[in-house]
Each structure stands twice: as structure tokens, then as C-alpha cells.
Scaffold this motif. Structure first.
Motif, PDB file in Angstrom:
ATOM      1  N   TYR A 183      23.821 107.271  34.738  1.00  0.00           N
ATOM      2  CA  TYR A 183      23.512 106.442  35.990  1.00  0.00           C
ATOM      3  C   TYR A 183      22.419 107.235  36.762  1.00  0.00           C
ATOM      4  O   TYR A 183      22.693 108.545  37.019  1.00  0.00           O
ATOM      5  N   LYS A 230      26.132 111.591  41.227  1.00  0.00           N
ATOM      6  CA  LYS A 230      26.482 112.696  42.155  1.00  0.00           C
ATOM      7  C   LYS A 230      27.234 113.767  41.214  1.00  0.00           C
ATOM      8  O   LYS A 230      28.171 114.413  41.941  1.00  0.00           O
ATOM      9  N   PHE A 278      27.845 103.760  48.926  1.00  0.00           N
ATOM     10  CA  PHE A 278      26.718 103.691  47.797  1.00  0.00           C
ATOM     11  C   PHE A 278      27.261 103.936  46.703  1.00  0.00           C
ATOM     12  O   PHE A 278      27.050 104.998  45.932  1.00  0.00           O
ATOM     13  N   THR A 307      28.690 104.864  40.149  1.00  0.00           N
ATOM     14  CA  THR A 307      29.546 105.014  39.168  1.00  0.00           C
ATOM     15  C   THR A 307      30.928 105.086  39.607  1.00  0.00           C
ATOM     16  O   THR A 307      31.711 105.138  38.890  1.00  0.00           O
ATOM     17  N   ASP A 325      29.614  98.931  46.799  1.00  0.00           N
ATOM     18  CA  ASP A 325      28.195  99.180  46.518  1.00  0.00           C
ATOM     19  C   ASP A 325      27.903  97.714  46.162  1.00  0.00           C
ATOM     20  O   ASP A 325      28.713  96.660  46.011  1.00  0.00           O
ATOM     21  N   LYS A 326      26.427  97.219  46.348  1.00  0.00           N
ATOM     22  CA  LYS A 326      25.938  96.046  45.950  1.00  0.00           C
ATOM     23  C   LYS A 326      26.012  95.581  44.711  1.00  0.00           C
ATOM     24  O   LYS A 326      25.975  94.442  44.436  1.00  0.00           O
ATOM     25  N   ASP A 373      26.379  94.473  50.783  1.00  0.00           N
ATOM     26  CA  ASP A 373      25.231  95.293  51.639  1.00  0.00           C
ATOM     27  C   ASP A 373      26.002  96.094  52.526  1.00  0.00           C
ATOM     28  O   ASP A 373      26.471  95.805  53.529  1.00  0.00           O
ATOM     29  N   THR A 374      25.631  97.462  52.216  1.00  0.00           N
ATOM     30  CA  THR A 374      26.369  98.464  53.411  1.00  0.00           C
ATOM     31  C   THR A 374      25.791  98.470  54.441  1.00  0.00           C
ATOM     32  O   THR A 374      26.483  98.723  55.592  1.00  0.00           O
ATOM     33  N   ASP A 398      24.815 107.696  50.021  1.00  0.00           N
ATOM     34  CA  ASP A 398      24.079 108.199  49.090  1.00  0.00           C
ATOM     35  C   ASP A 398      23.016 106.874  48.415  1.00  0.00           C
ATOM     36  O   ASP A 398      23.144 106.523  47.242  1.00  0.00           O
ATOM     37  N   SER A 401      16.593  96.103  46.390  1.00  0.00           N
ATOM     38  CA  SER A 401      17.310  96.548  47.875  1.00  0.00           C
ATOM     39  C   SER A 401      16.336  97.112  48.516  1.00  0.00           C
ATOM     40  O   SER A 401      15.242  97.731  48.050  1.00  0.00           O
TER      41      SER A 401
HETATM   42  C1  LIG Z   1      21.911 106.850  44.170  1.00  0.00           C
HETATM   43  S1  LIG Z   1      22.993 105.608  43.764  1.00  0.00           S
HETATM   44  C2  LIG Z   1      24.699 106.073  44.237  1.00  0.00           C
HETATM   45  C3  LIG Z   1      25.217 106.968  43.018  1.00  0.00           C
HETATM   46  C4  LIG Z   1      26.683 107.280  43.449  1.00  0.00           C
HETATM   47  N1  LIG Z   1      26.926 108.234  44.458  1.00  0.00           N
HETATM   48  C5  LIG Z   1      27.185 107.982  42.173  1.00  0.00           C
HETATM   49  O1  LIG Z   1      27.389 109.140  42.237  1.00  0.00           O
HETATM   50  O2  LIG Z   1      27.561 107.225  41.030  1.00  0.00           O
HETATM   51  C6  LIG Z   1      22.550 104.384  44.725  1.00  0.00           C
HETATM   52  C7  LIG Z   1      23.415 103.067  44.731  1.00  0.00           C
HETATM   53  O3  LIG Z   1      23.118 102.238  45.840  1.00  0.00           O
HETATM   54  C8  LIG Z   1      23.405 100.843  45.422  1.00  0.00           C
HETATM   55  N2  LIG Z   1      22.762 100.252  46.545  1.00  0.00           N
HETATM   56  C9  LIG Z   1      21.175  99.951  47.048  1.00  0.00           C
HETATM   57  N3  LIG Z   1      21.158  98.971  47.916  1.00  0.00           N
HETATM   58  C10 LIG Z   1      22.401  99.021  48.426  1.00  0.00           C
HETATM   59  C11 LIG Z   1      22.729  98.111  49.620  1.00  0.00           C
HETATM   60  N4  LIG Z   1      22.082  97.738  50.548  1.00  0.00           N
HETATM   61  N5  LIG Z   1      23.993  98.112  49.874  1.00  0.00           N
HETATM   62  C12 LIG Z   1      25.230  98.608  48.829  1.00  0.00           C
HETATM   63  N6  LIG Z   1      24.775  99.153  47.929  1.00  0.00           N
HETATM   64  C13 LIG Z   1      23.451  99.445  47.474  1.00  0.00           C
HETATM   65  C14 LIG Z   1      23.019 100.852  44.047  1.00  0.00           C
HETATM   66  O4  LIG Z   1      23.487  99.688  43.333  1.00  0.00           O
HETATM   67  C15 LIG Z   1      23.592 102.306  43.708  1.00  0.00           C
HETATM   68  O5  LIG Z   1      24.403 101.965  42.850  1.00  0.00           O
END
Ligand SMILES: C[S@@+](CC[C@H](N)C(=O)[O-])C[C@H]1O[C@@H](n2cnc3c(N)ncnc32)[C@H](O)[C@@H]1O
Length: 376
Positions: A20, A24, A47, A50, A68-69, A212-213, A228, A280
Motif C-alpha cells: 500500500y 507506515k 486514515f 492497511t 478510512d474512506k 470522511d475523517t 496519516d 479525496s
Molecule cells: C497514507 S495512507 C494511510 C496508510 C496507513 N497509515 C497504513 O499504515 O496503512 C492514506 C489513507 O487515507 C485515506 N483517505 C484519503 N482521504 C480520506 C478522507 N477524507 N477520510 C478518510 N480517509 C481518507 C486513503 O483511502 C488511504 O487509505
């Protein structure tokens, strides 16, 4: 590294997850350390992706609220955090699914291909494909059987997570599904086989959302929020579709929903993963009508809306939200009481003072930062 009770942990919690962008995996020790320093009980992973961070937090003793979205993240979180039955129960389902007879269906038609000359990847439509036909046929059969069995929610979440993890082990991609390899990868010749996921059977029940967070965070009752977000792209020339989670992983949404949506393009992406629908605001690289980057404004609203008294924010130095703009947002919303800098290249993890010093290397090097903000 310390756990919830302040006990020293001799090793990082183990986690499992798909390949992914931005996962992290390598930062888990640092995240647990910085989170533990304020002794929270309920931690919001806003967010979750994974869910590796959520899995580590749950194993360290925290009650987790994962959001997560993306729908696949919800399936993973329910599987890894909230599947409570005996592991043998899930194993019986997985063993059974491994035995179903392959069949040709919707997934085979769009995502299955044969081995052409010189190992070339070729679907019936002449396009490159992510799975060899024998595995795509198995995917069709297993996915239909999961619905036919009428499983309970926890069983279905475990079966779908297991199916996605299994598919990943035999795919022919570079880790995303916006394009596929010209020649079949060595692993794509293997047979698709499901395994029981590494479920964390903690005593707590964790909360899982799919929203949506920015909208959700004001109603989340947590002691600390870990954020994140994607941060868009720093590259003006890169089209937004290249950095969007909905397009990178569209296929997992189809596996979960089994909704046979309309598709488009050579990678046969879901129509709802197109740039105009599936994005997003955190993935935007453009400026809004106010003249500020859309992603910067989204981070600002995210922090302002959050009810939790502490926020840990991940930031990687290649992101569009420039270090300077981030500094202003953080300073306006509380006190940064810790700042950790992690360099994977140099294998260094250090606490820094919250001064403008960090701005200098943030602009140049590829570094990861964790900010601990006490909201003002
Ligand atoms: C950098 S990744 C997170 C990785 C996670 N920390 C990991 O270790 O797997 C960013 C995530 O934000 C989610 N995302 C993007 N916009 C969002 C929103 N407005 N609200 C919630 N989730 C969102 C994406 O679907 C994605 O899974």
C-alpha cells in the motif's frame, strides 16, 4: 518502546497488510512510542489504510477507533481487530474456500489473462492483466461462494481479507492496479491459496468506521488521534489519478462489493474510481479559490475539527503541504510537544526540538516526521 501500562516492549507488534502506498509499516515502533508518551486509552486512527497501525495499537493495549474512506480498509479493520471467534472456526471456512472449483465469471473476463509469447500478459480483450486465468477463475468461484454461503459479517470480513491477501501473492503488478506488467511476474504462475489472516484477538471491542475523517473527527471520543493523510503529490506534472487510492486499489473494492460495476480504460478501473468521482481533497495538488493548496486547507480543517486533546500527525517531506504551511497550522492550533524525525535511508530515528530547524531538512531530504500536538 512502551505499552499502555508503561511496560517496556522488547519488540514491535507484528502486523499484516496489503502492499500500500504510504503504509507506515516501518514507522510502527516510532508511532507506538510517541502515542504511549501521553498515556491515552482510546486512540483514533483516522486514515487507517492497511490497518497496520491500528493492529499495532490494539496489540499494545489501546482501544482503537479505525476509520478510512476506502471500503477495503473497513473490511481489514473488522477482520484484524474485531473477528472474535475461535481461529479454527475461520480456518474451516478458509479450507473450504480453497477447495471450490474454478469458474469463468466477471473477474476472469476483465482481470484474467493467458501467457502469450515470451511470457506476455494477454487478456481475451488483448489487454495486459493482473492475474493469470487459472487464478482469476479461482477468484470468481471463491467470491461467488462467499456470497452463496450467507456468512455472518465477521466470517465474511475474514474470508474477504484472506482472499485479497491471497490475490496479492499471485498478482502481476508493481503494487498498484492502475497498470499491469507486460510480462507475467514469477509469482503470478503460483496457485491462489487462501490463508487465515493474522487476527488480533484482544479483549476490547474496537470501533470501525468508513467515512470522511474531516467530517467524522468531531464526533469521535478519543484521547489521541493519529492522522496519516495522503498529502497529494509534489509533482505538478503528475496527473491526480496517479496518486489516488481509489484508483490504485479499485480492484479490492470490486472484490469486496462484488457489484460488477461499469469499467473504463486499459486497467479496467471502476467508473467510480475515476478522477472526477473517486478523489479525496487530501490527494489534490491544486490550489483552491482562496489561493492556498486544497490539501493544506483540508489538514487545517481536520485539526480544527478534532475533539481529541492530542493529535499525532504523520508528514513526509515529499508532500505538497509544505513544511512551512504545516508549521503555521500546527502553531495556530496548540503546542507541538514532541517531534520525531525518521530517515529510512540513514536508519535514524530522533526526537527534535520544535523550532524552525526542522524546516531546513524537510524541504530537501526524504524524511518522515511525527508531530505530537496538544490542542490549544
Ligand atoms: C497514507 S495512507 C494511510 C496508510 C496507513 N497509515 C497504513 O499504515 O496503512 C492514506 C489513507 O487515507 C485515506 N483517505 C484519503 N482521504 C480520506 C478522507 N477524507 N477520510 C478518510 N480517509 C481518507 C486513503 O483511502 C488511504 O487509505
Amino acid at each position: 518502546m512502551l505499552d499502555l501500562l508503561g511496560n517496556v516492549l522488547d519488540r514491535e507488534p507484528e502486523t499484516q497488510g496489503i502492499k500500500y502506498a504510504g503504509a507506515k509499516t516501518k514507522l510502527i515502533g516510532a508511532i507506538i512510542d510517541i502515542v504511549s508518551s501521553v498515556k491515552p486509552k482510546r486512540v483514533f486512527d483516522g486514515f487507517a489504510g492497511t490497518t497496520r497501525v491500528s493492529q499495532a495499537l490494539a496489540q499494545t493495549g489501546y482501544q482503537v477507533i479505525a476509520n478510512d474512506k476506502a471500503i477495503w480498509s473497513k473490511t481489514f479493520a473488522e477482520c484484524y481487530l474485531n473477528a472474535k471467534r475461535d481461529l479454527d472456526h475461520y480456518k474451516r471456512i478458509i479450507d473450504y474456500l480453497n477447495l471450490v472449483t474454478p469458474e469463468h465469471g466477471w473477474f476472469s473476463e476483465h482481470y484474467g489473462g493467458e501467457v502469450g509469447e515470451g511470457g506476455a500478459s494477454r487478456g481475451l480483450d488483448g489487454l495486459k492483466k493482473p492475474f493469470q486465468m487459472h487464478n482469476a477463475n479461482k477468484l470468481d468461484a471463491i467470491r461467488s461462494e462467499i456470497d452463496r454461503l450467507g456468512l455472518e459479517d465477521d466470517e465474511k470480513n475474514v474470508a474477504l481479507t484472506s482472499l485479497i491477501m491471497g490475490l496479492e501473492r499471485v498478482d502481476s503488478t508493481l503494487g498498484h492496479y492502475v497498470s499491469y506488467l507486460n510480462e507475467w511476474s514469477p509469482r503470478s504462475y503460483k496457485l491462489l491459496r487462501l490463508e487465515v489472516p493474522r487476527i488480533i484477538q484482544s479483549e476490547q471491542t474496537h470501533e470501525v468506521h468508513n467515512a470522511d475523517t474531516v467530517e467524522l473527527t468531531g464526533s469521535i471520543d478519543a484521547d489521541l488521534a493519529y492522522f496519516d493523510p495522503p498529502y497529494g503529490s509534489n509533482n505538478e506534472k503528475m496527473p491526480p489519478s496517479r496518486v489516488r487510492y481509489e484508483s490504485y486499489y479499485h480492484i479490492w473494492k470490486s472484490v469486496i462489493l462484488n457489484d460488477r460495476p461499469p469499467l473504463f480504460g486499459a486497467a479496467r478501473r471502476r467508473e467510480d474510481s475515476s478522477d472526477s468521482v473517486g478523489g479525496s481533497e487530501f490527494e489534490e495538488f491544486r490550489k483552491g479559490s482562496s489561493g492556498r493548496f486544497i490539501v493544506v486547507e483540508a489538514i487545517e480543517r481536520l485539526i480544527q475539527n478534532t475533539k481529541a486533546p492530542y493529535i499525532v500527525l504523520s508528514y513526509s517531506s515529499g508532500g505538497r503541504a509544505t513544511a512551512e504551511e504545516l508549521t503555521d497550522i500546527l502553531a495556530a492550533n496548540g503546542d507541538v510537544i514532541d517531534l520525531m524525525k525518521i530517515s529510512h535511508k540513514k536508519n535514524v530515528m530522533a526526537h527534535m526540538k520544535w523550532t524552525n530547524d526542522w524546516l531546513r531538512d524537510a524541504e530537501t531530504d526524504h524524511l518522515e516526521y511525527l508531530f505530537l500536538l496538544r490542542k490549544g
